[in-house]
Scaffold this motif. Structure first.
Motif, PDB file in Angstrom:
ATOM      1  N   ASP A 270      25.021 -22.234  -7.249  1.00 35.23           N
ATOM      2  CA  ASP A 270      25.695 -21.837  -6.011  1.00 35.23           C
ATOM      3  C   ASP A 270      26.714 -20.738  -6.278  1.00 35.23           C
ATOM      4  OD1 ASP A 270      25.913 -22.604  -3.088  1.00 35.23           O
ATOM      5  OD2 ASP A 270      28.015 -22.739  -3.676  1.00 35.23           O
ATOM      6  N   HIS A 271      27.432 -20.860  -7.379  1.00 32.68           N
ATOM      7  CA  HIS A 271      28.417 -19.847  -7.781  1.00 32.68           C
ATOM      8  C   HIS A 271      27.749 -18.489  -7.985  1.00 32.68           C
ATOM      9  CE1 HIS A 271      31.770 -18.751 -10.892  1.00 32.68           C
ATOM     10  NE2 HIS A 271      32.041 -18.247  -9.709  1.00 32.68           N
TER      11      HIS A 271
ATOM     12  N   ILE B 289      19.479 -20.370 -13.808  1.00 31.26           N
ATOM     13  CA  ILE B 289      20.553 -19.371 -13.836  1.00 31.26           C
ATOM     14  C   ILE B 289      20.018 -18.037 -14.362  1.00 31.26           C
ATOM     15  CG2 ILE B 289      22.889 -18.845 -14.595  1.00 31.26           C
ATOM     16  CD1 ILE B 289      22.621 -21.388 -12.811  1.00 31.26           C
ATOM     17  N   GLY B 290      19.530 -18.035 -15.586  1.00 33.10           N
ATOM     18  CA  GLY B 290      18.835 -16.866 -16.108  1.00 33.10           C
ATOM     19  C   GLY B 290      19.700 -15.687 -16.463  1.00 33.10           C
ATOM     20  N   ARG B 291      20.998 -15.891 -16.610  1.00 31.14           N
ATOM     21  CA  ARG B 291      21.866 -14.771 -16.961  1.00 31.14           C
ATOM     22  C   ARG B 291      23.022 -15.254 -17.817  1.00 31.14           C
ATOM     23  NH1 ARG B 291      23.542  -9.383 -13.907  1.00 31.14           N
ATOM     24  NH2 ARG B 291      25.114  -8.699 -15.390  1.00 31.14           N
TER      25      ARG B 291
ATOM     26  N   ARG C  55      35.410 -19.966 -17.605  1.00 33.20           N
ATOM     27  CA  ARG C  55      34.294 -20.824 -18.008  1.00 33.20           C
ATOM     28  C   ARG C  55      32.988 -20.393 -17.340  1.00 33.20           C
ATOM     29  NH1 ARG C  55      35.978 -24.604 -21.362  1.00 33.20           N
ATOM     30  NH2 ARG C  55      37.903 -25.775 -21.079  1.00 33.20           N
ATOM     31  N   PHE C  56      31.893 -20.614 -18.097  1.00 34.51           N
ATOM     32  CA  PHE C  56      30.548 -20.398 -17.579  1.00 34.51           C
ATOM     33  C   PHE C  56      29.621 -21.342 -18.360  1.00 34.51           C
ATOM     34  CE2 PHE C  56      26.629 -17.772 -16.808  1.00 34.51           C
ATOM     35  CZ  PHE C  56      26.648 -17.868 -15.422  1.00 34.51           C
TER      36      PHE C  56
ATOM     37  N   SER D 249      32.795 -21.036  -5.483  1.00 36.32           N
ATOM     38  CA  SER D 249      32.146 -20.918  -4.184  1.00 36.32           C
ATOM     39  C   SER D 249      32.398 -22.239  -3.461  1.00 36.32           C
ATOM     40  CB  SER D 249      30.644 -20.651  -4.331  1.00 36.32           C
ATOM     41  OG  SER D 249      30.008 -21.753  -4.952  1.00 36.32           O
ATOM     42  N   PRO D 250      32.281 -22.265  -2.132  1.00 37.08           N
ATOM     43  CA  PRO D 250      32.610 -23.510  -1.422  1.00 37.08           C
ATOM     44  C   PRO D 250      31.831 -24.724  -1.915  1.00 37.08           C
ATOM     45  CG  PRO D 250      32.505 -21.691   0.128  1.00 37.08           C
ATOM     46  CD  PRO D 250      32.041 -21.142  -1.196  1.00 37.08           C
TER      47      PRO D 250
END
Length: 208
Positions: free
Chosen positions: A73-74, A121-123, A93-94, A40-41
């Motif tokens: 943000d992503h 984040i939660g996921r 990647r995460f 994302s930007p």
């Protein structure tokens, strides 16, 4: 479905993420191919901060905050809107990378990474491919690419060896979503194994 690719630097995960995206698109699926840090930007701006410069530019604690901010943000701008629209999201990647590179490699900070992840984040991905590669080979590949984003490669082979062990341990910790793939093979053979697993997970049949 949310799919992530993980592994040490130079393991081939970026190539395999791209190949899986191409295969799924050929089968008629809408796919968003993205990466971390970035995607994302705002997250791309943070990417430049964390991947360029001197290896000691940031402490591990600061990196955790930066990576978590980029990931938030992503998620908001790219991942969640795509999943809501019914698309397959594939990310190079995460959070597992943060668990390894910041949580384990430079201090015992895994609990902090997990706490921030749960809070902000939660996921987790639905499916994670861990591309396994000999650290020396992976580092040689990564350094051979050149460019300015070599901050983590500059920590050397010792870090890559610790990360390889860490990723394999992580796969054992999360067996429901992680699949370890031997990356020391021709890319086409690796891609075929990954596509077969993705096909089963997505209940997807490739076009003939």
């Amino acid at each position: 479905m949310f799919i992530s690719f993980e592994g040490i630097d130079g393991s081939g995960k970026s190539t395999q993420a791209r190949l899986l995206a191409e295969t799924l698109r050929a089968g008629g699926r809408e796919v968003v191919l993205t990466r971390e840090p970035g995607g994302s930007p705002g997250a791309e701006e943070i990417r430049r901060l964390v991947l360029e410069g001197d290896p000691d530019r940031w402490s591990a604690e600061t990196e955790i905050l930066l990576f978590t901010a980029a990931r938030r943000d992503h998620m908001e701008r790219t991942i969640l809107p795509a999943l809501t629209a019914g698309k397959v999201v594939i990310t190079d990647r995460f959070a597992d990378s943060t668990r390894m590179y910041q949580g384990l490699s430079r201090g015992d900070l895994r609990a902090i990474v997990d706490q921030l992840h749960a809070l902000m984040i939660g996921r987790e991905p639905d499916l994670t491919f861990v591309i396994d590669m000999d650290p020396a080979k992976g580092l040689a590949r990564a350094k051979g690419r050149g460019g300015s984003e070599e901050r983590f490669e500059d920590f050397g082979e010792g870090l890559q060896a610790r990360m390889r062990a860490g990723f394999l341990a992580l796969a054992r910790e999360f067996p429901g979503r992680c699949r370890v793939i031997d990356g020391d093979r021709p890319p086409a053979a690796v891609a075929a194994e990954i596509a077969a697993i993705a096909q089963k997970s997505l209940a997807w049949t490739p076009a003939r």
